[in-house]
Scaffold this motif. Structure first.
Motif, PDB file in Angstrom:
ATOM      1  N   ASP A  30       0.786  -1.242   0.000  1.00  9.17           N
ATOM      2  CA  ASP A  30       0.000   0.000   0.000  1.00  9.17           C
ATOM      3  C   ASP A  30       0.815   1.288   0.000  1.00  9.17           C
ATOM      4  O   ASP A  30       0.254   2.377   0.025  1.00  9.17           O
ATOM      5  CB  ASP A  30      -0.999   0.073   1.157  1.00  9.17           C
ATOM      6  CG  ASP A  30      -2.229  -0.763   0.859  1.00  9.17           C
ATOM      7  OD1 ASP A  30      -2.441  -1.067  -0.335  1.00  9.17           O
ATOM      8  OD2 ASP A  30      -2.960  -1.126   1.788  1.00  9.17           O
ATOM      9  N   HIS A  50      -5.955  -8.998  -5.304  1.00  5.43           N
ATOM     10  CA  HIS A  50      -6.658  -8.503  -4.137  1.00  5.43           C
ATOM     11  C   HIS A  50      -8.042  -9.093  -3.980  1.00  5.43           C
ATOM     12  O   HIS A  50      -8.581  -9.134  -2.898  1.00  5.43           O
ATOM     13  CB  HIS A  50      -6.762  -6.975  -4.201  1.00  5.43           C
ATOM     14  CG  HIS A  50      -5.687  -6.312  -3.427  1.00  5.43           C
ATOM     15  ND1 HIS A  50      -5.933  -5.393  -2.456  1.00  5.43           N
ATOM     16  CD2 HIS A  50      -4.353  -6.479  -3.466  1.00  5.43           C
ATOM     17  CE1 HIS A  50      -4.788  -5.011  -1.925  1.00  5.43           C
ATOM     18  NE2 HIS A  50      -3.819  -5.640  -2.534  1.00  5.43           N
ATOM     19  N   ASP A  75       5.664   5.353   2.142  1.00  6.79           N
ATOM     20  CA  ASP A  75       4.460   6.148   2.350  1.00  6.79           C
ATOM     21  C   ASP A  75       4.822   7.239   3.368  1.00  6.79           C
ATOM     22  O   ASP A  75       5.165   6.940   4.508  1.00  6.79           O
ATOM     23  CB  ASP A  75       3.362   5.225   2.890  1.00  6.79           C
ATOM     24  CG  ASP A  75       2.048   5.961   3.135  1.00  6.79           C
ATOM     25  OD1 ASP A  75       2.095   7.164   3.501  1.00  6.79           O
ATOM     26  OD2 ASP A  75       0.993   5.338   2.977  1.00  6.79           O
TER      27      ASP A  75
END
Ligand code: GDP
Length: 530
Positions: A24, A55, A115
């Motif tokens: 992610d 997914h 991230d």
């Protein structure tokens, strides 16, 4: 040497890398954008499709249906500027496995995606350890600046701490979240102004030059002033970029951006071309192999079972180490002495067909076979070479395995031997007791093995809990001492696929105690394919 000029030119153009990140963080998005920039837009769609499929379900049966796609997209080749870029996929957490580690042995650089809200996360940390152990140069992309994230100074600090290497910001963000205005390029001394949008190709971004820019100060107010201050601070505090330091894995250039908005991606792609190394020398047991040698050589770093379980098709992924590969050439598998003539080579995604017919150092070839090729195999035009360095990592999870129908225990062993050769799982035979032990680094590996044992080998296996959580390969210069050690620890020593003795324990405190008790014994978390 003159006849090698063409090969040398081709080698110089190659950049082979993998993206490492925590799920992610934006790996899929960034991959798509990199492909978009290099002109391979169709491919970008299929990266997304593949991820969607993955997914949709965590069920292995479904994953298996996707194998066809996943083989094709596990290597993506693109051309950018003058370079041929090979991007190797490292699967995310759901299919995290030893493969992920081994893929990193086939690349010359890694791109770490972080991230900006979460900083360095566990999965990234694991992959980083492998890169660091190998001295792989790392470029850093801090993603999602269009969100409310941590301030860039603390992200930088965290990366520096986690990586244990100096971070050199090449770009610096102006604002974040709703007030994200762009990135300032410290070398070009200009700001690329942020505009959201998924499909723009970057070339039309607005550019403002210089840090003393009245227009920028007026338009971007406090965010720009803050960036100015931070940039000034960096001038004194962060080291100059030094390519040697970067290539040795001691410095990482850092870039900020927003992959989804296609922003800051161009800088990363340019850095890959300008900074990341072309394929270099590779050590073999016999000698060092230079990438622009005339004769072909390559090493199998990954084996993937193919679509049709009935045929036991496998695809061996080979990284070219030297010379030129051409379809149909005669190659020798050094381990077995067998000759193969790969005519059907798996085509990886590429926007230009001609890239598929020949391959040079840094490129990846997929060779379908029925078990002729094993992990770690070296292929040459005849020379007896064995590349070193394909690692087996000490598993972090263990299960015992037994067969439901005792009459099929032979099939169980046969199946496990083959799956072990493929690298799908590590198999250990305890020196006392009869249950086989399976070792893995990811939970999914056990599910895959149980499923494949049933469907490919007709064995219903029961996977049982085990008390072991840690393994170390053991060696000793003194054979008697090793024997003494194995006798004294018979209840927790097992032999792996190549009969290397391995100590299995419940947790690290036990390991430390054993280490203290047996100072002459060496304990290894990593075994290299011999
Ligand atoms: P992966 O698991 O690392 O491959 O991550 P993905 O590329 O699938 O991205 C995970 C999520 O983050 C998706 O919902 C993306 O749309 C989103 N994402 C990726 N890049 C950005 C970005 O720059 N900004 C924002 N706001 N979201 C992003």
């Amino acid at each position: 040497m003159s006849e090698n000029t063409e090969i040398a030119t081709q080698v110089k153009r190659r950049r082979t890398f993998a993206i490492i990140s925590h799920p992610d963080a934006g790996k899929t998005t960034l991959t798509e954008k990199l492909l978009l920039f290099s002109g391979a837009i169709q491919i970008a769609g299929s990266v997304k499709a593949r991820k969607a499929a993955r997914h949709a379900t965590s069920d292995w049966m479904e994953i298996e249906k996707q194998r066809g796609i996943s083989v094709a997209s596990s290597v993506m080749q693109m051309e950018y500027r003058d370079c041929v870029i090979n991007l190797l996929d490292t699967p995310g957490h759901q299919d995290f496995s030893e493969d992920t580690y081994r893929v990193l042995t086939a690349v010359d650089a890694a791109l770490m995606v972080i991230d900006a809200a979460n900083g360095v996360e566990p999965q990234t940390r694991r992959l980083l350890q492998v890169c660091r152990a190998r001295g792989t140069p790392i470029l850093t992309f801090v993603n999602k600046m269009d969100r409310e994230v941590q301030d860039p100074m603390s992200v930088m600090d965290e990366i520096e701490r986690e990586l244990g290497m100096a971070v050199v910001p090449f770009t610096w963000p102006v604002g974040m979240g709703k007030l994200f205005h762009g990135v300032y390029d410290r070398r070009e001394e200009r700001m690329r102004v942020f505009s959201p949008g998924e499909d723009k190709a970057g070339g039309d971004d607005e550019i403002l030059s210089g840090l003393d820019n009245a227009e920028a100060t007026k338009r971007f107010g406090a965010e720009f002033t803050q960036a100015q201050d931070e940039l000034e601070l960096l001038e004194g505090a962060s080291p100059e970029f030094n390519r040697e330091e970067f290539l040795a894995g001691r410095q990482t250039p850092m870039f900020f951006g927003s992959a989804i908005n296609n922003f800051g991606v161009q800088e990363v792609l340019d850095a890959l071309v300008d900074l990341a190394p072309a394929p270099a020398d590779r050590p073999a047991m016999q000698r060092i192999v230079h990438p622009d040698e005339k004769k072909f050589s390559g090493v199998v770093f990954k084996i993937q079972a193919n679509m049709d379980p009935a045929h036991r098709d496998r695809i061996a992924f080979l990284r070219v180490a030297s010379g030129e590969f051409t379809r149909g050439m005669k190659l020798k598998v050094v381990r077995s002495g067998k000759e193969i003539r790969p005519n059907t080579v798996v085509s990886f995604m590429s926007q230009r067909r001609e890239l598929l017919d020949t391959a040079f150092a840094g490129d990846i070839i997929g060779i379908p076979n029925h078990g002729v090729l094993q992990l770690g195999d070296t292929l040459t035009e005849g020379e007896a070479l064995q590349f070193t360095g394909l690692p087996f990592f000490a598993p972090e999870m263990f299960r015992a395995v037994e067969v439901a129908d005792p009459l099929r225990s032979k099939q169980l062993r046969a199946g496990l031997t083959q799956l072990g050769e493929e690298g799908a799982i590590q198999v250990f035979r305890p020196i006392a007791g009869s249950l086989l032990l399976l070792g893995a680094v990811g939970q999914l590996q056990f599910e895959v093995v149980a499923h494949r044992l049933e469907h490919e080998y007709g064995v219903k296996a029961r996977i049982l809990q085990s008390n072991f959580n840690l393994a170390r390969w053991v060696t000793c210069d003194d054979a008697n001492e090793l024997k003494k050690f194995m006798d004294a620890n018979a209840h927790r020593v097992a032999l792996d696929a190549v009969d290397a003795p391995t100590l299995l324990v419940d947790h690290s405190a036990t390991l430390r105690a054993v280490e203290q008790q047996w100072p002459k014994i060496k304990f290894h978390a990593l075994r290299e394919h011999a």
